[in-house]
Scaffold this active site. Structure first.
Site, PDB file in Angstrom:
ATOM      1  N   GLU A 204      49.554 -43.974  48.333  1.00 23.41           N
ATOM      2  CA  GLU A 204      49.283 -43.389  49.637  1.00 23.41           C
ATOM      3  C   GLU A 204      47.781 -43.343  49.911  1.00 23.41           C
ATOM      4  O   GLU A 204      47.320 -43.715  50.989  1.00 23.41           O
ATOM      5  CB  GLU A 204      49.850 -41.954  49.712  1.00 23.41           C
TER       6      GLU A 204
ATOM      7  N   CYS B  72      52.349 -36.672  45.918  1.00 22.04           N
ATOM      8  CA  CYS B  72      51.793 -35.625  45.067  1.00 22.04           C
ATOM      9  C   CYS B  72      50.898 -34.704  45.908  1.00 22.04           C
ATOM     10  O   CYS B  72      50.604 -34.992  47.070  1.00 22.04           O
ATOM     11  CB  CYS B  72      51.000 -36.243  43.917  1.00 22.04           C
TER      12      CYS B  72
ATOM     13  N   CYS C 144      46.739 -43.174  43.718  1.00 24.08           N
ATOM     14  CA  CYS C 144      48.100 -43.283  44.246  1.00 24.08           C
ATOM     15  C   CYS C 144      48.166 -44.296  45.390  1.00 24.08           C
ATOM     16  O   CYS C 144      47.168 -44.588  46.053  1.00 24.08           O
ATOM     17  CB  CYS C 144      48.565 -41.922  44.744  1.00 24.08           C
TER      18      CYS C 144
ATOM     19  N   ASN D 150      49.942 -48.000  43.858  1.00 22.73           N
ATOM     20  CA  ASN D 150      49.321 -47.128  42.867  1.00 22.73           C
ATOM     21  C   ASN D 150      48.693 -47.994  41.777  1.00 22.73           C
ATOM     22  O   ASN D 150      49.243 -49.015  41.366  1.00 22.73           O
ATOM     23  CB  ASN D 150      50.294 -46.076  42.316  1.00 22.73           C
ATOM     24  N   ILE D 151      47.494 -47.592  41.369  1.00 26.93           N
ATOM     25  CA  ILE D 151      46.723 -48.326  40.378  1.00 26.93           C
ATOM     26  C   ILE D 151      46.338 -47.345  39.278  1.00 26.93           C
ATOM     27  O   ILE D 151      45.580 -46.410  39.512  1.00 26.93           O
ATOM     28  CB  ILE D 151      45.441 -48.940  41.001  1.00 26.93           C
ATOM     29  N   GLU D 152      46.879 -47.558  38.084  1.00 32.90           N
ATOM     30  CA  GLU D 152      46.619 -46.656  36.972  1.00 32.90           C
ATOM     31  C   GLU D 152      45.381 -47.073  36.178  1.00 32.90           C
ATOM     32  O   GLU D 152      44.885 -48.192  36.310  1.00 32.90           O
ATOM     33  CB  GLU D 152      47.837 -46.616  36.031  1.00 32.90           C
TER      34      GLU D 152
ATOM     35  N   CYS E  28      47.715 -36.384  47.324  1.00 36.05           N
ATOM     36  CA  CYS E  28      48.023 -37.264  48.457  1.00 36.05           C
ATOM     37  C   CYS E  28      48.391 -36.470  49.695  1.00 36.05           C
ATOM     38  O   CYS E  28      47.996 -36.825  50.800  1.00 36.05           O
ATOM     39  CB  CYS E  28      49.142 -38.236  48.097  1.00 36.05           C
TER      40      CYS E  28
END
Length: 136
Positions: A56, A90, A54, A43-45, A93
């Site tokens: 996935e 989520c 996310c 995951n990369i914010e 995803c």
């Protein structure tokens, strides 16, 4: 093909690569492919939260960018460290998983305590919105 321990270790590599300066909630994912290879995603914010990706989706988008398709994917393994239990994907995803993976593909969710929950894509999103909903 891969033991739970091996799946955990592969997902942990992706988990460790997560960029999460805002939530501090790491997630790592690994796609297990039919040929025995794998693809990871983290995951990369982003400060603009809606632009966050996310783990996935990162893994699945990488696979498709490499020319792979749903018939190439056996399983997705998702590793997170929730306060309790297992973290499931989520809604966004789940929708992407339901389109980019076969409905009978395996979904394995693991936490850092190595507790495991397994199901299929169909179990994860039994009433998926699909391309069939768009056409007669």
């Amino acid at each position: 093909m891969y033991s739970i321990e091996e799946k955990y270790n592969l997902a942990k590599l992706a988990y460790d690569n997560a960029y999460v300066p805002y939530s501090n909630f790491r997630v790592g994912a690994v796609l297990i492919l039919k040929d025995g290879s794998y693809i990871t995603g983290s995951n990369i914010e982003n400060a603009s939260y809606g632009l966050t990706n996310c783990a996935e989706r990162s893994a699945l988008f990488t696979a498709y960018s490499k020319g792979l398709r749903k018939d190439d994917i056996l399983e997705i393994v998702i590793l997170a460290n929730p306060v309790k239990g297992i973290t499931s994907p989520c809604g966004a995803c789940r929708q992407v998983i339901s389109e980019l993976m076969n409905m009978d593909a395996k979904v394995t969710m693991i936490n850092l305590k190595k507790e495991v929950f397994e199901c299929t894509v169909k179990d994860l999103i039994p009433f998926a919105f699909t391309s069939g909903d768009l056409h007669e």
